[in-house]
Design a protein around this motif. Structure first.
Motif, mmCIF file in Angstrom:
data_model
loop_
_atom_site.group_PDB
_atom_site.id
_atom_site.type_symbol
_atom_site.label_atom_id
_atom_site.label_comp_id
_atom_site.label_asym_id
_atom_site.label_seq_id
_atom_site.Cartn_x
_atom_site.Cartn_y
_atom_site.Cartn_z
ATOM 1 N N VAL A 283 -114.330 -22.253 93.673
ATOM 2 C CA VAL A 283 -114.352 -20.955 94.356
ATOM 3 C C VAL A 283 -115.040 -21.038 95.720
ATOM 4 O O VAL A 283 -115.265 -20.014 96.368
ATOM 5 C CB VAL A 283 -115.024 -19.859 93.499
ATOM 6 N N ALA A 284 -115.383 -22.255 96.184
ATOM 7 C CA ALA A 284 -115.996 -22.395 97.500
ATOM 8 C C ALA A 284 -115.061 -21.873 98.592
ATOM 9 O O ALA A 284 -115.496 -21.187 99.530
ATOM 10 C CB ALA A 284 -116.362 -23.860 97.767
ATOM 11 N N GLY A 285 -113.772 -22.180 98.466
ATOM 12 C CA GLY A 285 -112.803 -21.686 99.448
ATOM 13 C C GLY A 285 -112.703 -20.174 99.422
ATOM 14 O O GLY A 285 -112.616 -19.532 100.475
ATOM 15 N N ASN A 286 -112.742 -19.581 98.229
ATOM 16 C CA ASN A 286 -112.709 -18.117 98.112
ATOM 17 C C ASN A 286 -113.924 -17.486 98.777
ATOM 18 O O ASN A 286 -113.825 -16.436 99.411
ATOM 19 C CB ASN A 286 -112.676 -17.704 96.640
ATOM 20 N N ALA A 287 -115.090 -18.128 98.608
ATOM 21 C CA ALA A 287 -116.312 -17.606 99.224
ATOM 22 C C ALA A 287 -116.200 -17.616 100.749
ATOM 23 O O ALA A 287 -116.563 -16.639 101.422
ATOM 24 C CB ALA A 287 -117.519 -18.432 98.770
ATOM 25 N N LEU A 288 -115.695 -18.714 101.297
ATOM 26 C CA LEU A 288 -115.521 -18.804 102.753
ATOM 27 C C LEU A 288 -114.496 -17.783 103.238
ATOM 28 O O LEU A 288 -114.694 -17.131 104.274
ATOM 29 C CB LEU A 288 -115.085 -20.217 103.135
ATOM 30 N N LEU A 289 -113.403 -17.646 102.505
ATOM 31 C CA LEU A 289 -112.375 -16.672 102.865
ATOM 32 C C LEU A 289 -112.944 -15.259 102.839
ATOM 33 O O LEU A 289 -112.700 -14.467 103.757
ATOM 34 C CB LEU A 289 -111.196 -16.785 101.891
ATOM 35 N N ALA A 290 -113.720 -14.946 101.796
ATOM 36 C CA ALA A 290 -114.281 -13.601 101.669
ATOM 37 C C ALA A 290 -115.248 -13.283 102.807
ATOM 38 O O ALA A 290 -115.183 -12.205 103.406
ATOM 39 C CB ALA A 290 -114.982 -13.466 100.321
ATOM 40 N N ASP A 291 -116.138 -14.224 103.119
ATOM 41 C CA ASP A 291 -117.083 -13.982 104.211
ATOM 42 C C ASP A 291 -116.353 -13.903 105.539
ATOM 43 O O ASP A 291 -116.718 -13.127 106.424
ATOM 44 C CB ASP A 291 -118.148 -15.086 104.248
ATOM 45 N N GLY A 292 -115.294 -14.711 105.700
ATOM 46 C CA GLY A 292 -114.504 -14.645 106.923
ATOM 47 C C GLY A 292 -113.851 -13.282 107.098
ATOM 48 O O GLY A 292 -113.879 -12.697 108.189
ATOM 49 N N LEU A 293 -113.280 -12.748 106.025
ATOM 50 C CA LEU A 293 -112.641 -11.435 106.096
ATOM 51 C C LEU A 293 -113.682 -10.337 106.317
ATOM 52 O O LEU A 293 -113.435 -9.379 107.060
ATOM 53 C CB LEU A 293 -111.852 -11.164 104.816
ATOM 54 N N ALA A 294 -114.852 -10.464 105.677
ATOM 55 C CA ALA A 294 -115.913 -9.473 105.863
ATOM 56 C C ALA A 294 -116.397 -9.466 107.307
ATOM 57 O O ALA A 294 -116.622 -8.394 107.909
ATOM 58 C CB ALA A 294 -117.072 -9.767 104.917
ATOM 59 N N THR A 295 -116.559 -10.645 107.893
ATOM 60 C CA THR A 295 -116.984 -10.746 109.295
ATOM 61 C C THR A 295 -115.903 -10.212 110.223
ATOM 62 O O THR A 295 -116.205 -9.561 111.229
ATOM 63 C CB THR A 295 -117.324 -12.213 109.633
ATOM 64 N N THR A 296 -114.645 -10.477 109.893
ATOM 65 C CA THR A 296 -113.537 -9.958 110.694
ATOM 66 C C THR A 296 -113.534 -8.433 110.679
ATOM 67 O O THR A 296 -113.362 -7.787 111.733
ATOM 68 C CB THR A 296 -112.193 -10.479 110.150
ATOM 69 N N LEU A 297 -113.712 -7.840 109.510
ATOM 70 C CA LEU A 297 -113.773 -6.382 109.407
ATOM 71 C C LEU A 297 -114.933 -5.817 110.217
ATOM 72 O O LEU A 297 -114.793 -4.799 110.903
ATOM 73 C CB LEU A 297 -113.926 -5.968 107.940
ATOM 74 N N ALA A 298 -116.085 -6.481 110.143
ATOM 75 C CA ALA A 298 -117.247 -6.029 110.898
ATOM 76 C C ALA A 298 -116.963 -6.058 112.398
ATOM 77 O O ALA A 298 -117.275 -5.111 113.124
ATOM 78 C CB ALA A 298 -118.462 -6.897 110.567
ATOM 79 N N GLY A 299 -116.360 -7.145 112.861
ATOM 80 C CA GLY A 299 -116.034 -7.241 114.282
ATOM 81 C C GLY A 299 -115.002 -6.214 114.709
ATOM 82 O O GLY A 299 -115.026 -5.730 115.839
ATOM 83 N N ALA A 300 -114.107 -5.845 113.814
ATOM 84 C CA ALA A 300 -113.068 -4.869 114.142
ATOM 85 C C ALA A 300 -113.608 -3.447 114.195
ATOM 86 O O ALA A 300 -113.032 -2.583 114.861
ATOM 87 C CB ALA A 300 -111.937 -4.947 113.116
ATOM 88 N N GLY A 301 -114.752 -3.202 113.497
ATOM 89 C CA GLY A 301 -115.244 -1.832 113.406
ATOM 90 C C GLY A 301 -116.577 -1.541 114.042
ATOM 91 O O GLY A 301 -116.970 -0.372 114.136
ATOM 92 N N GLY A 302 -117.307 -2.580 114.472
ATOM 93 C CA GLY A 302 -118.570 -2.312 115.160
ATOM 94 C C GLY A 302 -119.809 -2.853 114.500
ATOM 95 O O GLY A 302 -120.928 -2.548 114.925
ATOM 96 N N GLY A 303 -119.654 -3.678 113.454
ATOM 97 C CA GLY A 303 -120.815 -4.234 112.767
ATOM 98 C C GLY A 303 -121.060 -5.682 113.130
ATOM 99 O O GLY A 303 -120.236 -6.334 113.766
ATOM 100 N N SER A 304 -122.213 -6.191 112.700
ATOM 101 C CA SER A 304 -122.552 -7.586 112.945
ATOM 102 C C SER A 304 -121.929 -8.473 111.882
ATOM 103 O O SER A 304 -121.627 -8.016 110.773
ATOM 104 C CB SER A 304 -124.071 -7.765 112.940
ATOM 105 N N GLY A 305 -121.734 -9.759 112.208
ATOM 106 C CA GLY A 305 -121.141 -10.700 111.270
ATOM 107 C C GLY A 305 -122.009 -10.901 110.044
ATOM 108 O O GLY A 305 -123.227 -10.705 110.083
ATOM 109 N N THR A 306 -121.398 -11.303 108.937
ATOM 110 C CA THR A 306 -122.102 -11.397 107.658
ATOM 111 C C THR A 306 -122.183 -12.828 107.145
ATOM 112 O O THR A 306 -121.472 -13.717 107.610
ATOM 113 C CB THR A 306 -121.398 -10.544 106.587
#
Length: 435
Positions: A283-306
């Motif tokens: 699940v290491a790849g899933n963890a990286l994918l999840a954090d990548g998507l979370a950071t992408t959402l933050a950048g799209a809406g005004g938050g800091s990377g996670t």
């Protein structure tokens, strides 16, 4: 545990709760000696909520400090932090308990690119998130070993170290702005971290910031306009959302952070695996994918990377509760707090002196994390390749080497990271050929 056994176990977990349900551990009130509450289990809901609140406290100091330092909206950062945590739990199928809080690694590029404006900074965060998500997909396809092949510890450690040490002048400047407040904050952080009992010792930064703020308030060191803004802020309201723009110089400045996020996510997965006794490499790849998507959402809406939070590992180690139910409690709490402008305004009253005392420690810790990566991997610095590329990269980062390529201006973090990523494999190949 072999691969087939692991597959059967993970399949059973998915059938049991689908990532969103939990079986009761024992009677829900007690944990037998030597036992742990597994990710797919939970205690009684009152106890689960209580542990979830501990996770909120553990993530608070760090998650709120990043937007406070960089000038990002606190409530918006909290919102995407909570949403990101929920996304992470879903994509890892409830197998990796983790809170996604604000990543300190983004402080350096956000500070360095402040003149470009928040929209351009968000563009950098968004692109970093997309790249991290793509790395996650690659790791899912090829396996976790691909990370060590592309980014060996000598490279990863150097990038992490230079990101932290590049911030040293910023910490010193904030300290000098209000030296007495900064000194009090620093002393409290050091004392609580070193001699604080149990969980208190893990909250040294948060305790130091709170005590420093109180001292600043008593000595008249709070900015009056920020205090007035806090008094006038509404108790309830929508978080401030804004969209990104894209500037190449800011993107190139931010991209090295991806290396830090990869190291943090993979390290978190391995740490949880060690504590729970389960192999989680799949699940290491899933963890990286999840954090990548979370950071992408933050950048799209005004938050800091996670990023995954080591602070919350301490809570799990202290409680022996690895239930993802507690992390859902923390995620929901963060989202609820995001709808209180008064809370965000309160955090924004933290003065320069308090930030100076806290960041003097924090930035050093980031730098030493790189050293720890080298130590854990037993990197050989008698090897001239390791020695020279790291030396050049660190000085470029610490000295904030700033050069322009056409109309694009790049700072020390970018040059140091680019330099070692390119120079290391080339010099390693030449060294091997020479032998």
């Amino acid at each position: 545990m072999d691969g087939s056994e692991r597959d059967r176990e993970s399949g059973t977990e998915r059938r049991r709760f689908g990532g969103l349900g939990w079986s009761l551990h024992g009677d829900g009130r007690h944990i037998d000696k030597g036992a742990v509450v597994a990710p797919h289990e939970r205690l009684s809901w009152p106890r689960t909520i209580g542990i979830g609140m501990q996770h909120v406290i553990a993530m608070f100091g760090a998650t709120l400090l990043v937007p406070t330092i960089t000038g990002f909206p606190v409530t918006t950062t909290l919102l995407f932090s909570g949403i990101g945590t929920a996304l992470f739990l879903i994509l890892t199928r409830g197998r990796v308990p983790s809170y996604l809080g604000s990543s300190f690694a983004f402080i350096a590029p956000l500070t360095a690119s402040a003149g470009s404006g928040p929209a351009a900074q968000l563009g950098g965060i968004l692109v970093a998130g997309v790249v991290l998500a793509l790395i996650g997909l690659l790791v899912k396809a090829l396996g976790a070993h691909v990370i060590d092949a592309v980014m060996p510890p000598v490279v990863t450690g150097a990038v992490v170290a230079l990101i932290g040490l590049n911030l040293a002048p910023t910490a010193a400047g904030s300290f000098e702005a209000q030296p007495l407040v900064a000194f009090v904050t620093l002393v409290v952080i050091l004392l609580v971290t070193v001699v604080g009992p149990g969980m208190l010792g893990r909250l040294g930064i948060l305790v130091g910031v709170v005590v420093g703020w109180i001292f600043a308030a008593l000595t008249g060191s709070l900015a009056s306009e920020r205090v007035d803004a806090m008094r006038e802020a509404a108790w309830f309201g929508l978080p401030e959302l804004r969209g990104p723009t894209f500037e190449l110089s800011v993107i190139l400045l931010t991209l090295p952070v991806v290396i830090v996020l990869v190291a943090e996510n993979v390290g978190h997965v391995k740490a949880v695996a060690a504590m729970t006794g389960k192999n989680l490499d799949d699940v290491a790849g899933n963890a990286l994918l999840a954090d990548g998507l979370a950071t992408t959402l933050a950048g799209a809406g005004g938050g800091s990377g996670t990023t995954t939070y080591a602070e919350n590992i301490g809570v799990m180690a202290a409680t022996r509760v690895y239930s993802t139910a507690a992390y859902w409690v923390a995620a929901v709490t963060a989202v609820v707090l995001a709808f209180s402008p008064k809370f965000g305004a309160l955090v924004f009253t933290v003065p320069d002196g308090v930030l100076g005392g806290a960041t003097l420690v924090l930035y050093g810790l980031i730098g030493l994390l790189g050293v720890r990566i080298w130590m854990d991997a037993k990197v050989d610095f008698t090897d001239p390749v390791n020695l020279t590329v790291v030396a050049a990269a660190l000085v470029a980062g610490i000295g904030d080497l700033t050069l322009s390529v056409g109309s694009v201006e790049l700072g020390g973090i970018a040059w140091g990271s680019i330099g070692i990523l390119i120079a290391y494999p080339i010099l390693r190949r030449l060294s091997d050929l020479r032998r």
